[in-house]
Scaffold this motif. Sequence first.
Motif, PDB file in Angstrom:
ATOM      1  N   ILE A 118       0.849  -1.194   0.000  1.00 17.35           N
ATOM      2  CA  ILE A 118       0.000   0.000   0.000  1.00 17.35           C
ATOM      3  C   ILE A 118       0.883   1.242   0.000  1.00 17.35           C
ATOM      4  CG2 ILE A 118      -1.604   1.350   1.411  1.00 17.35           C
ATOM      5  CD1 ILE A 118      -2.784  -1.284   2.401  1.00 17.35           C
ATOM      6  N   TRP A 119       0.450   2.253  -0.763  1.00 23.99           N
ATOM      7  CA  TRP A 119       1.026   3.592  -0.674  1.00 23.99           C
ATOM      8  C   TRP A 119      -0.068   4.505  -0.128  1.00 23.99           C
ATOM      9  CZ3 TRP A 119       2.559   2.682  -6.338  1.00 23.99           C
ATOM     10  CH2 TRP A 119       3.814   2.074  -6.411  1.00 23.99           C
ATOM     11  N   GLU A 120       0.269   5.202   0.925  1.00 18.23           N
ATOM     12  CA  GLU A 120      -0.671   6.190   1.458  1.00 18.23           C
ATOM     13  C   GLU A 120      -0.065   7.577   1.268  1.00 18.23           C
ATOM     14  OE1 GLU A 120      -3.007   4.330   5.134  1.00 18.23           O
ATOM     15  OE2 GLU A 120      -0.827   4.201   5.391  1.00 18.23           O
ATOM     16  N   ASN A 121      -0.952   8.536   0.991  1.00 16.10           N
ATOM     17  CA  ASN A 121      -0.521   9.930   0.807  1.00 16.10           C
ATOM     18  C   ASN A 121       0.504  10.060  -0.330  1.00 16.10           C
ATOM     19  OD1 ASN A 121      -2.131  10.714   3.038  1.00 16.10           O
ATOM     20  ND2 ASN A 121      -0.471  10.075   4.428  1.00 16.10           N
ATOM     21  N   ILE A 134     -10.420  13.822 -10.172  1.00 13.48           N
ATOM     22  CA  ILE A 134     -10.384  12.357 -10.131  1.00 13.48           C
ATOM     23  C   ILE A 134     -10.092  11.790 -11.512  1.00 13.48           C
ATOM     24  CG2 ILE A 134     -11.786  10.286  -9.725  1.00 13.48           C
ATOM     25  CD1 ILE A 134     -13.169  11.766  -7.479  1.00 13.48           C
ATOM     26  N   SER A 135      -9.177  10.817 -11.550  1.00 12.60           N
ATOM     27  CA  SER A 135      -8.755  10.207 -12.813  1.00 12.60           C
ATOM     28  C   SER A 135      -9.579   8.952 -13.114  1.00 12.60           C
ATOM     29  CB  SER A 135      -7.274   9.846 -12.725  1.00 12.60           C
ATOM     30  OG  SER A 135      -6.880   9.038 -13.806  1.00 12.60           O
ATOM     31  N   LYS A 162       2.704  -2.512 -10.705  1.00 12.25           N
ATOM     32  CA  LYS A 162       1.604  -1.696 -11.208  1.00 12.25           C
ATOM     33  C   LYS A 162       0.587  -1.481 -10.095  1.00 12.25           C
ATOM     34  CE  LYS A 162      -1.591  -3.144 -13.799  1.00 12.25           C
ATOM     35  NZ  LYS A 162      -2.312  -3.600 -15.004  1.00 12.25           N
ATOM     36  N   GLU A 163      -0.207  -0.440 -10.269  1.00 12.81           N
ATOM     37  CA  GLU A 163      -1.243  -0.129  -9.294  1.00 12.81           C
ATOM     38  C   GLU A 163      -2.515  -0.902  -9.602  1.00 12.81           C
ATOM     39  OE1 GLU A 163      -1.364   4.115  -7.474  1.00 12.81           O
ATOM     40  OE2 GLU A 163      -0.958   4.350  -9.620  1.00 12.81           O
ATOM     41  N   LEU A 164      -3.119  -1.479  -8.557  1.00 11.61           N
ATOM     42  CA  LEU A 164      -4.419  -2.135  -8.696  1.00 11.61           C
ATOM     43  C   LEU A 164      -5.547  -1.148  -8.390  1.00 11.61           C
ATOM     44  CD1 LEU A 164      -3.578  -5.537  -6.954  1.00 11.61           C
ATOM     45  CD2 LEU A 164      -3.319  -4.889  -9.363  1.00 11.61           C
ATOM     46  N   GLN A 165      -5.256  -0.196  -7.512  1.00  9.65           N
ATOM     47  CA  GLN A 165      -6.183   0.921  -7.270  1.00  9.65           C
ATOM     48  C   GLN A 165      -5.339   2.132  -6.891  1.00  9.65           C
ATOM     49  OE1 GLN A 165      -8.599  -0.478  -3.876  1.00  9.65           O
ATOM     50  NE2 GLN A 165      -7.598   1.050  -2.590  1.00  9.65           N
ATOM     51  N   ALA A 171      -9.791   6.397  -4.596  1.00  9.78           N
ATOM     52  CA  ALA A 171      -9.660   5.325  -3.606  1.00  9.78           C
ATOM     53  C   ALA A 171      -9.001   5.883  -2.341  1.00  9.78           C
ATOM     54  CB  ALA A 171      -8.827   4.182  -4.173  1.00  9.78           C
ATOM     55  N   PRO A 172      -9.215   5.244  -1.188  1.00 12.66           N
ATOM     56  CA  PRO A 172      -8.623   5.747   0.066  1.00 12.66           C
ATOM     57  C   PRO A 172      -7.105   5.637   0.078  1.00 12.66           C
ATOM     58  CG  PRO A 172      -9.709   3.630   0.409  1.00 12.66           C
ATOM     59  CD  PRO A 172     -10.093   4.077  -0.956  1.00 12.66           C
TER      60      PRO A 172
END
Length: 627
Positions: A118-121, A134-135, A162-165, A171-172
């Motif tokens: 997870i990446w936050e911020n 929003i993309s 790659k990003e899943l969300q 997304a949060p």
Amino acid sequence: MKTLKLNDLLHIRQENELWYANNERSVFVSTRAFGAMQRDLIQNIGINRMKTFFFKYGYQLGVEDAEEVAKRDSLSSLEKIEYGPIIHALKGHAKSRITEKDFEVDGNQIVSFRFKGIWENSFEAEQHLQNFGISQGPVCYTLTGYATGYVTRVVGVDVFFKELQCQGQGAPCCVWEGRLVSEWKEESEEFFSYSKELPILKELEQTNEKLMLERNNLALVSKTYNEMTNKLIEGNSIESILDILHKQNHVPIVVEDSRQNVIAYKGITLEEFESIKDTFSEIPDKKQFHSKVSIFSFEKGISLKTPIYLLGKIVGYCSFLYERELTPNYEIDSMIVDRLASICSLLFLKEKTEVESMEQVKGHFLEEIMSRKYTQQEIMRKADFIQLDLSDHYHIVALNYKFLNSYDEKEFTLHKKTFETVSAYLREEENLNVLIGQRPDTLLLLITEKQVSQENLEKKIRTLVIFLKKQIKNALFLAGISSQNSNILEAGAAMEEACSAVRLSSRDEPITFFSELGVLGILINDQNEQAIKKMIREQLGVLYKNLDKNKLELIETLYHFLEQGGNLDQTAESLALSKSGLRYRLNKITDLLDRDLRDPQRQFQLMMALKALKIVEYERIKKIQAE
């Protein structure tokens, strides 16, 4: 793993008021400045190139950090991988952590590799939201590039993250996954698209080369088209135009009509083409360089085929044929065959105009013949100009047509279409030289005995009626045929005979010879019209008086009853009535006439009166039916 501080890995120092990290000159850049660069890149090079730009930028950052970690021999490969998210977070890119890991090594071979986290911020998602909102898809290209570059350098094998969300999608948090490139299957194309994106200058160079090639192709096609057009303007035939193309491309060329009958060909014999045409099979998934051009395969090669349009309808086809050893230049050849179709369209239009002009001349000539404008000698001389011998016996055919339903087409268009269809059929299918005149809802055909004998005339006209029913839907075609005539000056009288005969034709029996009218045909003429009407009044009485739709319905019932010899079953079938409904009508007719319908003498007189009514009151009846 122990807690790390930024300086543990980056060795940050200041010297002469300049900052260095691991002995490399470094600068501090705000995320807002990054966002401004992101916005400008999207506006100037587009979102797709921007993706590649930031992915490669992040990839380089990851590789540089991995090189510092790789120097620590005391760390295992897994520990080196786990340092990646920590360094990522220490640099302020995002708060990063691994949530799932599957890493197995057998000797120097990686057996399994799969990490999720997870990446936050994310600073990248944050700037995208501020600048663009929003993309529709993930936006953290620098972060995925960093993870990909870092781990690839650490493990020495191509991996792809790659990003899943993504937070940029609303997304949060951002969820990522990393695998070996070989395990991503189709999704690895995304990695290769990032890796193989050409520099802008190289892409512009290639684009320029393509444009130059396209310009040369268009110049060649234009030159060929101009040569064909010049031949057309000079009045040359289609064969001359095919000669030009065949000298250039050396491939067989075939031009067909709408029924796929060969009109012209070059570089192939008619027998050779006939032997392969039935084996053609369209290739639907072949790349199409022109929307109208289709590609077909056959036993010995392939064919490019395009339709010829005239006034919005397909009137023929042009084909280039390539044997196995020949490979088409699809881009050029598809354009050339399409230009050939355009030239053929103009040739067909010229031919159509000439034919229509000739048919109009012939129609006007027939009108003049029937009006006795010329002497017999003048008629014969003028007929020679259209290769028609009018010294022969002849018949006049009155072809009546009625459209049963409303049409979107205008009435004039329908009349024109009927005339053209009849004219083309007699000319092309039957090879007949016929004079065709027009009356409201009726075509008048003068057919000579030398072309069609009296014995075969009914068969020819019946075939014509069947053809017209197929070509022009929701229309009723009826024909009347005059008696045989030998004097061309009597064409007007023959026309009257044909028009009288067609009035007795019906859906069940669409063709009537004037000779079938018997004595009635002899009696009916302008001088006897009043006497004939008197006979009708005497025989039909109340049915004839004050004619309206209801009385016409009863008259039609009586006519079919008498025509069927008084057979109730056959009469009911021909009228599409129930037997009880038929009996009701016959009882009503009997009451109105006050006569026995079974009396043979009475039947004969009534049938004569009914036939005479259909002939002399034709216009009146048609007007009542139209109300």
